[in-house]
Write a protein that holds these residues in place. Structure first.
Motif, PDB file in Angstrom:
ATOM      1  N   TRP A 222      -1.020 -40.174  11.376  1.00  0.00           N
ATOM      2  CA  TRP A 222      -1.977 -40.633  12.277  1.00  0.00           C
ATOM      3  C   TRP A 222      -2.960 -39.867  13.032  1.00  0.00           C
ATOM      4  CZ3 TRP A 222      -2.987 -45.759  11.316  1.00  0.00           C
ATOM      5  CH2 TRP A 222      -3.552 -46.325  12.478  1.00  0.00           C
ATOM      6  N   SER A 223      -2.387 -38.622  13.237  1.00  0.00           N
ATOM      7  CA  SER A 223      -3.206 -37.530  13.996  1.00  0.00           C
ATOM      8  C   SER A 223      -4.280 -36.863  13.013  1.00  0.00           C
ATOM      9  CB  SER A 223      -2.284 -36.786  14.772  1.00  0.00           C
ATOM     10  OG  SER A 223      -1.568 -35.923  13.569  1.00  0.00           O
ATOM     11  N   ASP A 224      -3.899 -36.290  12.025  1.00  0.00           N
ATOM     12  CA  ASP A 224      -4.783 -35.580  11.251  1.00  0.00           C
ATOM     13  C   ASP A 224      -5.327 -36.218  10.124  1.00  0.00           C
ATOM     14  OD1 ASP A 224      -2.433 -33.123  10.012  1.00  0.00           O
ATOM     15  OD2 ASP A 224      -2.702 -35.362   9.404  1.00  0.00           O
ATOM     16  N   GLY A 225      -4.868 -37.347   9.592  1.00  0.00           N
ATOM     17  CA  GLY A 225      -5.420 -38.198   8.503  1.00  0.00           C
ATOM     18  C   GLY A 225      -4.884 -37.627   7.117  1.00  0.00           C
ATOM     19  N   SER A 226      -3.886 -36.664   7.371  1.00  0.00           N
ATOM     20  CA  SER A 226      -3.512 -36.115   5.931  1.00  0.00           C
ATOM     21  C   SER A 226      -2.539 -37.305   5.250  1.00  0.00           C
ATOM     22  CB  SER A 226      -2.529 -34.845   6.231  1.00  0.00           C
ATOM     23  OG  SER A 226      -1.408 -35.093   6.917  1.00  0.00           O
ATOM     24  N   THR A 227      -2.495 -37.160   3.796  1.00  0.00           N
ATOM     25  CA  THR A 227      -1.679 -38.253   3.137  1.00  0.00           C
ATOM     26  C   THR A 227      -0.897 -37.524   2.154  1.00  0.00           C
ATOM     27  OG1 THR A 227      -3.511 -38.197   1.373  1.00  0.00           O
ATOM     28  CG2 THR A 227      -3.923 -39.570   3.403  1.00  0.00           C
ATOM     29  N   ASP A 228      -0.019 -38.619   1.735  1.00  0.00           N
ATOM     30  CA  ASP A 228       1.109 -38.281   0.846  1.00  0.00           C
ATOM     31  C   ASP A 228       1.226 -39.490  -0.087  1.00  0.00           C
ATOM     32  OD1 ASP A 228       4.635 -37.422   0.783  1.00  0.00           O
ATOM     33  OD2 ASP A 228       2.909 -37.056  -0.710  1.00  0.00           O
ATOM     34  N   SER A 229       1.630 -39.394  -1.412  1.00  0.00           N
ATOM     35  CA  SER A 229       1.686 -40.475  -2.109  1.00  0.00           C
ATOM     36  C   SER A 229       2.592 -40.234  -3.434  1.00  0.00           C
ATOM     37  CB  SER A 229       0.178 -40.741  -2.881  1.00  0.00           C
ATOM     38  OG  SER A 229      -0.348 -39.932  -3.587  1.00  0.00           O
ATOM     39  N   ALA A 230       3.200 -41.183  -3.790  1.00  0.00           N
ATOM     40  CA  ALA A 230       4.181 -41.135  -4.698  1.00  0.00           C
ATOM     41  C   ALA A 230       3.324 -40.755  -6.300  1.00  0.00           C
ATOM     42  CB  ALA A 230       4.923 -42.316  -5.101  1.00  0.00           C
ATOM     43  N   ASP A 231       4.165 -39.765  -7.123  1.00  0.00           N
ATOM     44  CA  ASP A 231       3.303 -39.349  -7.992  1.00  0.00           C
ATOM     45  C   ASP A 231       2.893 -40.520  -9.195  1.00  0.00           C
ATOM     46  OD1 ASP A 231       5.902 -36.669  -8.827  1.00  0.00           O
ATOM     47  OD2 ASP A 231       3.540 -36.874  -7.705  1.00  0.00           O
ATOM     48  N   SER A 232       3.462 -41.824  -9.114  1.00  0.00           N
ATOM     49  CA  SER A 232       3.129 -42.742  -9.741  1.00  0.00           C
ATOM     50  C   SER A 232       1.862 -43.432  -9.739  1.00  0.00           C
ATOM     51  CB  SER A 232       4.321 -43.888  -9.743  1.00  0.00           C
ATOM     52  OG  SER A 232       4.473 -44.567  -8.418  1.00  0.00           O
ATOM     53  N   VAL A 233       1.224 -43.308  -8.300  1.00  0.00           N
ATOM     54  CA  VAL A 233       0.288 -43.794  -7.941  1.00  0.00           C
ATOM     55  C   VAL A 233      -0.904 -42.722  -7.546  1.00  0.00           C
ATOM     56  CG1 VAL A 233       1.500 -45.737  -6.730  1.00  0.00           C
ATOM     57  CG2 VAL A 233       0.494 -43.813  -5.495  1.00  0.00           C
ATOM     58  N   LYS A 234      -0.625 -41.565  -7.778  1.00  0.00           N
ATOM     59  CA  LYS A 234      -1.627 -40.539  -7.446  1.00  0.00           C
ATOM     60  C   LYS A 234      -2.893 -40.703  -8.405  1.00  0.00           C
ATOM     61  CE  LYS A 234       1.526 -36.805  -5.804  1.00  0.00           C
ATOM     62  NZ  LYS A 234       1.124 -36.816  -4.438  1.00  0.00           N
ATOM     63  N   GLY A 235      -4.049 -40.559  -8.016  1.00  0.00           N
ATOM     64  CA  GLY A 235      -5.260 -40.694  -8.483  1.00  0.00           C
ATOM     65  C   GLY A 235      -5.813 -42.293  -8.701  1.00  0.00           C
ATOM     66  N   ARG A 236      -4.860 -43.181  -8.398  1.00  0.00           N
ATOM     67  CA  ARG A 236      -5.231 -44.696  -8.292  1.00  0.00           C
ATOM     68  C   ARG A 236      -5.405 -45.110  -7.115  1.00  0.00           C
ATOM     69  NH1 ARG A 236      -1.976 -47.971 -10.799  1.00  0.00           N
ATOM     70  NH2 ARG A 236       0.132 -46.794 -10.454  1.00  0.00           N
TER      71      ARG A 236
ATOM     72  N   ASN B 258      -8.325 -45.695  13.514  1.00  0.00           N
ATOM     73  CA  ASN B 258      -7.535 -45.331  14.591  1.00  0.00           C
ATOM     74  C   ASN B 258      -7.871 -46.545  15.963  1.00  0.00           C
ATOM     75  OD1 ASN B 258      -7.730 -42.994  13.057  1.00  0.00           O
ATOM     76  ND2 ASN B 258      -6.498 -41.921  14.893  1.00  0.00           N
ATOM     77  N   ALA B 259      -9.231 -46.873  15.810  1.00  0.00           N
ATOM     78  CA  ALA B 259      -9.611 -47.581  16.844  1.00  0.00           C
ATOM     79  C   ALA B 259      -9.118 -49.424  16.868  1.00  0.00           C
ATOM     80  CB  ALA B 259     -11.021 -47.818  17.066  1.00  0.00           C
TER      81      ALA B 259
END
Length: 119
Positions: free
Chosen positions: A53-67, A74-75
């Motif tokens: 929430w603070s910096d917008g960095s993301t993480d995703s499962a390998d199965s959905v990366k690129g898709r 925030n507002a």
């Protein structure tokens, strides 16, 4: 009382796209992260994608990366999940979650929204 409300699920053909939204309602809401998890029939709930929430960095499962991509407003205390190139194996109930007390522990959940991808 804070609640998470998902919207945007539905039926789509393989290769298509869907956009899910999750809105946090309530007077005060803050979290370290928000994310999406999914649960297919007979399977355990699994992590899909999350955003800090603070910096917008993301993480995703390998199965959905690129898709799949996740974004936040925030507002409006809203997160969106854009799902492209959907596959039948993406069929599941998608749950929005919020990690309010630590970055890795999700302690608030929505009721879920069904996503069905036909082949």
């Amino acid at each position: 009382q804070v609640q998470l409300v998902e919207s945007g699920g539905g039926l789509v053909q393989a290769g298509g796209s869907l956009r899910l939204s999750c809105a946090a309602s309530g007077r005060t809401f803050s979290s370290y992260a928000m994310g999406w998890f999914r649960q297919a029939p007979g399977m355990e709930r699994e992590f899909v994608i999350a955003i800090n929430w603070s910096d917008g960095s993301t993480d995703s499962a390998d199965s959905v990366k690129g898709r799949f991509t996740i974004s936040r407003d925030n507002a409006k205390n809203t997160v969106n999940l854009q799902m492209n190139s959907l596959k039948p194996e993406d069929t599941a109930i998608y749950y929005c979650g919020a990690a309010r007390r630590s970055r890795s522990v999700y302690d608030l959940w929505g009721r879920g929204t069904q996503v069905t991808v036909s082949s």
